[in-house]
Design a protein around this motif. Structure first.
Motif, PDB file in Angstrom:
ATOM      1  N   LYS A   1      39.740  -6.657 -21.420  1.00  0.00           N
ATOM      2  CA  LYS A   1      40.849  -7.196 -20.632  1.00  0.00           C
ATOM      3  C   LYS A   1      40.323  -7.816 -19.349  1.00  0.00           C
ATOM      4  O   LYS A   1      39.423  -7.281 -18.700  1.00  0.00           O
ATOM      5  CB  LYS A   1      41.857  -6.094 -20.293  1.00  0.00           C
ATOM      6  CG  LYS A   1      42.725  -5.672 -21.473  1.00  0.00           C
ATOM      7  CD  LYS A   1      43.710  -6.756 -21.860  1.00  0.00           C
ATOM      8  CE  LYS A   1      44.546  -6.340 -23.072  1.00  0.00           C
ATOM      9  NZ  LYS A   1      45.400  -5.181 -22.793  1.00  0.00           N
ATOM     10  N   GLY A   2      40.867  -8.956 -18.983  1.00  0.00           N
ATOM     11  CA  GLY A   2      40.418  -9.675 -17.807  1.00  0.00           C
ATOM     12  C   GLY A   2      39.379 -10.735 -18.121  1.00  0.00           C
ATOM     13  O   GLY A   2      39.027 -11.535 -17.254  1.00  0.00           O
ATOM     14  N   LYS A   3      38.909 -10.750 -19.366  1.00  0.00           N
ATOM     15  CA  LYS A   3      37.951 -11.756 -19.798  1.00  0.00           C
ATOM     16  C   LYS A   3      38.576 -12.650 -20.865  1.00  0.00           C
ATOM     17  O   LYS A   3      39.496 -12.240 -21.569  1.00  0.00           O
ATOM     18  CB  LYS A   3      36.689 -11.094 -20.366  1.00  0.00           C
ATOM     19  CG  LYS A   3      35.957 -10.204 -19.371  1.00  0.00           C
ATOM     20  CD  LYS A   3      34.711  -9.616 -19.975  1.00  0.00           C
ATOM     21  CE  LYS A   3      34.011  -8.679 -18.993  1.00  0.00           C
ATOM     22  NZ  LYS A   3      33.509  -9.406 -17.817  1.00  0.00           N
TER      23      LYS A   3
ATOM     24  N   GLN B   1      30.111 -16.524 -16.755  1.00  0.00           N
ATOM     25  CA  GLN B   1      31.535 -16.466 -16.436  1.00  0.00           C
ATOM     26  C   GLN B   1      32.176 -15.286 -17.177  1.00  0.00           C
ATOM     27  O   GLN B   1      31.508 -14.576 -17.925  1.00  0.00           O
ATOM     28  CB  GLN B   1      32.205 -17.782 -16.836  1.00  0.00           C
ATOM     29  CG  GLN B   1      31.574 -19.002 -16.169  1.00  0.00           C
ATOM     30  CD  GLN B   1      32.208 -20.297 -16.619  1.00  0.00           C
ATOM     31  OE1 GLN B   1      33.395 -20.522 -16.450  1.00  0.00           O
ATOM     32  NE2 GLN B   1      31.393 -21.177 -17.204  1.00  0.00           N
ATOM     33  N   ASP B   2      33.455 -15.078 -16.953  1.00  0.00           N
ATOM     34  CA  ASP B   2      34.150 -13.967 -17.604  1.00  0.00           C
ATOM     35  C   ASP B   2      34.569 -14.359 -19.024  1.00  0.00           C
ATOM     36  O   ASP B   2      35.752 -14.422 -19.363  1.00  0.00           O
ATOM     37  CB  ASP B   2      35.377 -13.558 -16.786  1.00  0.00           C
ATOM     38  CG  ASP B   2      35.001 -12.819 -15.517  1.00  0.00           C
ATOM     39  OD1 ASP B   2      33.972 -12.121 -15.528  1.00  0.00           O
ATOM     40  OD2 ASP B   2      35.728 -12.945 -14.514  1.00  0.00           O
ATOM     41  N   VAL B   3      33.566 -14.610 -19.850  1.00  0.00           N
ATOM     42  CA  VAL B   3      33.784 -15.042 -21.231  1.00  0.00           C
ATOM     43  C   VAL B   3      32.925 -14.190 -22.154  1.00  0.00           C
ATOM     44  O   VAL B   3      31.738 -13.969 -21.883  1.00  0.00           O
ATOM     45  CB  VAL B   3      33.421 -16.533 -21.427  1.00  0.00           C
ATOM     46  CG1 VAL B   3      33.670 -16.959 -22.881  1.00  0.00           C
ATOM     47  CG2 VAL B   3      34.212 -17.406 -20.460  1.00  0.00           C
ATOM     48  N   VAL B   4      33.521 -13.705 -23.226  1.00  0.00           N
ATOM     49  CA  VAL B   4      32.791 -12.896 -24.207  1.00  0.00           C
ATOM     50  C   VAL B   4      32.963 -13.520 -25.584  1.00  0.00           C
ATOM     51  O   VAL B   4      34.091 -13.783 -26.014  1.00  0.00           O
ATOM     52  CB  VAL B   4      33.311 -11.442 -24.226  1.00  0.00           C
ATOM     53  CG1 VAL B   4      32.632 -10.643 -25.333  1.00  0.00           C
ATOM     54  CG2 VAL B   4      33.091 -10.775 -22.877  1.00  0.00           C
ATOM     55  N   PHE B   5      31.846 -13.765 -26.260  1.00  0.00           N
ATOM     56  CA  PHE B   5      31.861 -14.240 -27.644  1.00  0.00           C
ATOM     57  C   PHE B   5      31.603 -13.063 -28.580  1.00  0.00           C
ATOM     58  O   PHE B   5      30.720 -12.242 -28.323  1.00  0.00           O
ATOM     59  CB  PHE B   5      30.756 -15.274 -27.874  1.00  0.00           C
ATOM     60  CG  PHE B   5      31.114 -16.685 -27.509  1.00  0.00           C
ATOM     61  CD1 PHE B   5      31.133 -17.682 -28.472  1.00  0.00           C
ATOM     62  CD2 PHE B   5      31.421 -17.014 -26.189  1.00  0.00           C
ATOM     63  CE1 PHE B   5      31.461 -18.993 -28.129  1.00  0.00           C
ATOM     64  CE2 PHE B   5      31.733 -18.318 -25.837  1.00  0.00           C
ATOM     65  CZ  PHE B   5      31.757 -19.316 -26.814  1.00  0.00           C
TER      66      PHE B   5
ATOM     67  N   LEU C   1      41.205 -15.702 -27.044  1.00  0.00           N
ATOM     68  CA  LEU C   1      42.152 -14.776 -26.420  1.00  0.00           C
ATOM     69  C   LEU C   1      42.140 -14.995 -24.916  1.00  0.00           C
ATOM     70  O   LEU C   1      41.082 -15.165 -24.316  1.00  0.00           O
ATOM     71  CB  LEU C   1      41.775 -13.321 -26.718  1.00  0.00           C
ATOM     72  CG  LEU C   1      41.608 -12.909 -28.180  1.00  0.00           C
ATOM     73  CD1 LEU C   1      41.259 -11.422 -28.267  1.00  0.00           C
ATOM     74  CD2 LEU C   1      42.871 -13.204 -28.980  1.00  0.00           C
ATOM     75  N   ASP C   2      43.322 -14.982 -24.311  1.00  0.00           N
ATOM     76  CA  ASP C   2      43.392 -15.154 -22.861  1.00  0.00           C
ATOM     77  C   ASP C   2      42.992 -13.886 -22.133  1.00  0.00           C
ATOM     78  O   ASP C   2      42.633 -12.874 -22.756  1.00  0.00           O
ATOM     79  CB  ASP C   2      44.780 -15.667 -22.437  1.00  0.00           C
ATOM     80  CG  ASP C   2      45.904 -14.654 -22.688  1.00  0.00           C
ATOM     81  OD1 ASP C   2      45.632 -13.450 -22.900  1.00  0.00           O
ATOM     82  OD2 ASP C   2      47.079 -15.076 -22.672  1.00  0.00           O
ATOM     83  N   THR C   3      43.022 -13.907 -20.820  1.00  0.00           N
ATOM     84  CA  THR C   3      42.554 -12.757 -20.035  1.00  0.00           C
ATOM     85  C   THR C   3      43.454 -11.531 -20.170  1.00  0.00           C
ATOM     86  O   THR C   3      43.081 -10.445 -19.752  1.00  0.00           O
ATOM     87  CB  THR C   3      42.436 -13.140 -18.547  1.00  0.00           C
ATOM     88  OG1 THR C   3      43.700 -13.629 -18.070  1.00  0.00           O
ATOM     89  CG2 THR C   3      41.370 -14.214 -18.352  1.00  0.00           C
TER      90      THR C   3
ATOM     91  N   LEU D   1      40.325 -19.517 -18.334  1.00  0.00           N
ATOM     92  CA  LEU D   1      39.698 -18.982 -17.124  1.00  0.00           C
ATOM     93  C   LEU D   1      40.485 -19.377 -15.888  1.00  0.00           C
ATOM     94  O   LEU D   1      40.760 -18.551 -15.003  1.00  0.00           O
ATOM     95  CB  LEU D   1      38.250 -19.484 -17.003  1.00  0.00           C
ATOM     96  CG  LEU D   1      37.230 -18.877 -17.946  1.00  0.00           C
ATOM     97  CD1 LEU D   1      35.909 -19.638 -17.826  1.00  0.00           C
ATOM     98  CD2 LEU D   1      37.010 -17.399 -17.627  1.00  0.00           C
ATOM     99  N   ASP D   2      40.886 -20.644 -15.830  1.00  0.00           N
ATOM    100  CA  ASP D   2      41.654 -21.132 -14.683  1.00  0.00           C
ATOM    101  C   ASP D   2      43.014 -20.450 -14.604  1.00  0.00           C
ATOM    102  O   ASP D   2      43.473 -20.076 -13.507  1.00  0.00           O
ATOM    103  CB  ASP D   2      41.839 -22.647 -14.791  1.00  0.00           C
ATOM    104  CG  ASP D   2      40.545 -23.422 -14.589  1.00  0.00           C
ATOM    105  OD1 ASP D   2      39.572 -22.832 -14.082  1.00  0.00           O
ATOM    106  OD2 ASP D   2      40.502 -24.617 -14.952  1.00  0.00           O
ATOM    107  N   ALA D   3      43.647 -20.274 -15.759  1.00  0.00           N
ATOM    108  CA  ALA D   3      44.965 -19.620 -15.783  1.00  0.00           C
ATOM    109  C   ALA D   3      44.842 -18.158 -15.346  1.00  0.00           C
ATOM    110  O   ALA D   3      45.712 -17.636 -14.634  1.00  0.00           O
ATOM    111  CB  ALA D   3      45.550 -19.700 -17.188  1.00  0.00           C
ATOM    112  N   GLY D   4      43.754 -17.519 -15.744  1.00  0.00           N
ATOM    113  CA  GLY D   4      43.556 -16.132 -15.346  1.00  0.00           C
ATOM    114  C   GLY D   4      43.355 -15.972 -13.867  1.00  0.00           C
ATOM    115  O   GLY D   4      43.848 -15.013 -13.247  1.00  0.00           O
TER     116      GLY D   4
END
Length: 205
Positions: free
Chosen positions: A81-83, A114-118, A171-173, A199-202
């Motif tokens: 969550k948050g990513k 960045q706050d991104v997970v693959f 998936l969004d944040t 990311l920007d929306a989060g």
């Protein structure tokens, strides 16, 4: 959910993926049968790369999953969550999965800080086959072996699901399905834009 009900649901999800993987080339007139094979029969079904985006106010509940990757490390929606999470559904013998690997790797590398997970979700293979694919194509993000349990596929039940292989879900944040690429990712720009938007929306929320 009872043990019997859960077992039935897992078997149903696995059967759906198996059917998708096996029914893509039923006839010579089927356009899917000509993808990546010069008209020869292939043992997969693939989308056409169409992108589906879901407006923020139309998104369903957060996706919930708890499993382990191929190295035995915990993977859970709660911890993510948050990513922004990118789920790529694939298997080693799928030609478009092989074709898109370099693009996924590039976007993964570009967003690593960045706050991104693959997370790769392998829908068919055993550990050795999946690992060989990852070595060959330089995949550095973790993979969940989902053929036996179907946990990741079940998590998307009732959502905009991965109805073909390959498919990529963003998936969004908040853990909700924000977008899907149905079929091979054929470049870096679209996926990068989908991730950046979330990311920007989060940050704005």
């Amino acid at each position: 959910m009872s043990v019997t009900s859960k077992r039935f649901a897992v078997l149903a999800a696995t059967a759906v993926v198996a059917a998708l993987a096996l029914t893509g080339c039923s006839s010579g007139n089927d356009s899917l049968s000509k993808q990546y094979g010069n008209g020869t029969t292939q043992n997969y079904i693939s989308g056409d790369g169409a992108v589906t985006e879901v407006a923020a106010d139309k998104r369903s509940d957060a996706v919930s999953f708890e499993t382990k990757d191929s190295d035995g490390k915990a993977v859970s929606s709660k911890a993510l969550k948050g990513k922004v999470v990118v789920l790529n559904f694939w298997y080693a013998g799928c030609p478009p999965c092989r074709a898109e690997a370099k693009y996924l790797n590039t976007v993964h590398e570009k967003t690593a800080d960045q706050d991104v997970v693959f997370i790769g979700v392998n829908v068919r293979d055993e550990a050795g086959t999946a690992a060989a694919f990852e070595r060959t194509f330089g995949v550095e993000y973790p993979t969940v072996l989902d053929a036996g349990s179907g946990d990741m596929q079940l998590a998307l039940s009732g959502q905009i699901a991965p109805n073909a292989v390959p498919a990529t879900i963003v998936l969004d944040t908040k853990g909700r399905v924000a977008a899907r690429v149905l079929g091979a990712v054929d470049g870096t720009s679209i996926l990068t834009t989908l991730i950046t938007d979330e990311l920007d929306a989060g940050k704005a929320s």
